[in-house]
Design an enzyme around this catalytic site. Structure first.
Site, mmCIF file in Angstrom:
data_model
loop_
_atom_site.group_PDB
_atom_site.id
_atom_site.type_symbol
_atom_site.label_atom_id
_atom_site.label_comp_id
_atom_site.label_asym_id
_atom_site.label_seq_id
_atom_site.Cartn_x
_atom_site.Cartn_y
_atom_site.Cartn_z
ATOM 1 N N CYS B 121 48.181 -5.434 24.042
ATOM 2 C CA CYS B 121 49.071 -5.373 22.876
ATOM 3 C C CYS B 121 48.240 -4.741 21.779
ATOM 4 O O CYS B 121 47.390 -5.400 21.188
ATOM 5 C CB CYS B 121 49.547 -6.769 22.477
ATOM 6 S SG CYS B 121 50.445 -6.763 20.908
ATOM 7 N N CYS B 124 49.157 -6.286 18.041
ATOM 8 C CA CYS B 124 48.781 -7.665 17.695
ATOM 9 C C CYS B 124 48.164 -8.324 18.917
ATOM 10 O O CYS B 124 47.073 -7.913 19.328
ATOM 11 C CB CYS B 124 49.939 -8.454 17.091
ATOM 12 S SG CYS B 124 51.548 -8.308 17.894
ATOM 13 N N SER B 125 48.825 -9.323 19.509
ATOM 14 C CA SER B 125 48.207 -9.995 20.655
ATOM 15 C C SER B 125 49.269 -10.584 21.578
ATOM 16 O O SER B 125 49.090 -11.663 22.123
ATOM 17 C CB SER B 125 47.262 -11.092 20.175
ATOM 18 O OG SER B 125 47.942 -11.956 19.284
ATOM 19 N N CYS B 126 50.388 -9.870 21.752
ATOM 20 C CA CYS B 126 51.490 -10.356 22.576
ATOM 21 C C CYS B 126 51.017 -10.596 24.014
ATOM 22 O O CYS B 126 50.301 -9.771 24.580
ATOM 23 C CB CYS B 126 52.634 -9.351 22.567
ATOM 24 S SG CYS B 126 53.326 -9.121 20.924
#
Lengths: 225, 217
Positions: B121, B124-126
């Site tokens: 991702c 962000c940090s999906c």
């Protein structure tokens, strides 16, 4: 203009430091508290996921860079709590509440945690926006990765994929549109697709000819190639 | 870990008039910053400390890569489940009780000799929480987010993975609410293994596409 979080394809970050397989889920106790406080505040219903992502993206590049992961979460949360009137800046400064909140009835209590976490927050919606593309169609992304509704607003088209031509791989259905939803402009659901790009199209010289990058992109980001 | 400089602490104590970032009035030490927020929110009746404990317990002890490993092992051993998973992963894993926050729209992608899949991702940090839990630090790092799309093969080498040149690499950038689970290749020498024995060798990193599943020596 760009924002600091949009870092895909950037040079200079160095090697990936791989955690040991048995590393703890939370390296510090406060990481766990930060995650839990953030989820519990989300349950108050004063903002949506897109708004909270944008709150982290809006941190100054200086803060975004020097803050560790959960520090970004805390900073984004504190900013949102004040922006939405849940807390005051004075309360943050003092470290204590001036009085109870009218939102207290929405407080996520312990017994409701399992159902709240397992219920999730699906973003597929009925939509009257017809799908313009089908698998195999060639499409080009917006020339500039920008929110066209709000200047400097939230968008999920990364800069590295702007102005690029790829092929529709699959239609996921119609999902809430973050560019609108993050700013209180409505969910505006529309078709979203997995779009496959040749790595050479995105980066010029690929590591290996034929490697690919796939992104999930809303129909508004795409036009026929 | 990050430590604030004297300069930034001083700036913090007396915010500039044009500083519109409210977070800057919180204490500089991150642990104290979290504690301050928790205290204020609890006093206002907006959070229940016991609920925080329950959330932490969920992701520390209940939801983690063991869920994804159970899904992969079943897909390796049950052709009907494999077909269901590839057709509609959300429905297939929901049946096993794996559904929830950050896993509302799941897609399974399968590694073969021809194609290797890897997930990132960049924005962000999906990450598919109900199947893999909270993402590890490396997945959230700038280095991984920045480089996984541009030089994924070098990144893979940092995990000790070298792909043959005939294998095409597909990097999935999770830019929306769709979450991807990589179904790694089943290693030779595991014929006849039980689902539980298979699940035990399936690593988190392999289900992100940054590792291969191997038979322990």
């Amino acid at each position: 203009m760009s924002r600091i979080h949009d870092m895909g394809g950037r040079f200079g970050d160095g090697k990936v430091e791989v955690d040991a397989p048995d590393a703890p889920v939370f390296a510090e106790d406060w990481h766990a508290r930060a995650l839990a406080v953030t989820l519990a505040c989300g349950a108050l219903g004063q903002w949506n996921l897109d708004t909270s992502r944008h709150a982290r993206e809006k941190l100054s590049p200086r803060d975004y860079t020097r803050f560790s992961y959960y520090e970004k979460w805390m900073a984004g949360l504190a900013d949102l709590l004040v922006a939405k009137g849940v807390l005051t800046r004075e309360e943050l400064t003092k470290g204590h509440a001036d009085g109870p909140s009218q939102l207290a009835e929405r407080c996520l209590v312990a017994e409701n945690v399992p159902s709240a976490l397992s219920k999730g927050g699906p973003v597929d919606r009925p939509s009257d926006v017809a799908a313009k593309f089908a698998p195999g169609d060639r499409v080009t992304t917006r020339a500039r990765a920008r929110n066209t509704l709000v200047d400097g607003g939230h968008t999920r088209l990364p800069t590295y994929a702007q102005g690029a031509t790829g092929t529709i791989l699959r239609l996921h259905g119609a999902h809430v549109f973050p560019d609108s939803n993050a700013h209180g402009l409505g969910e505006a659901p529309e078709p979203i697709y997995a779009v496959v790009f040749d790595a050479a199209e995105l980066f010029g010289a690929p590591e290996r000819v034929g490697d690919e990058v796939i992104l999930d992109l809303w129909q508004s980001y795409l036009s026929p190639a | 870990m990050f430590r604030w400089t004297v300069d930034s602490a001083a700036r913090n104590a007396a915010p500039m008039p044009h500083d519109d970032h409210d977070h800057s009035v919180l204490p500089p030490d991150p642990a104290l910053r979290v504690k301050a927020l928790e205290t204020i929110l609890t006093e206002k009746g907006l959070i229940d400390p016991a609920a925080l404990d329950a959330i932490i317990d969920t992701y520390q002890n209940k939801v983690g890569p063991q869920n994804g490993a159970a899904v992969v092992a079943r897909a390796w051993t049950e052709p009907e489940f494999h077909a269901a998973l590839m057709a509609d992963a959300t429905a297939a894993v929901s049946e096993m009780g794996f559904y929830g926050r950050q896993g509302e729209h799941l897609v399974a992608v399968e590694n073969t000799g021809d194609v290797h899949n890897m997930v990132v991702c960049t924005l962000c940090s999906c990450y598919p929480w109900p199947l893999l839990g909270i993402p590890p630090a490396w997945y959230k790092s700038d280095a991984y987010r920045a480089r996984a799309v541009r030089e994924p093969r070098v990144v893979l080498s940092e995990f000790g993975v070298t792909l043959p040149d005939e294998t095409k690499l597909r990097v999935w950038d999770s830019t929306a609410e769709v979450r991807y689970l990589v179904i790694p290749r089943r290693p030779d020498g595991t014929e006849g293994w039980s689902v539980d024995d298979l699940a035990a060798i399936i690593s988190r990193d392999a289900m992100v596409g940054c590792g291969l599943v191997t038979v322990p020596a």
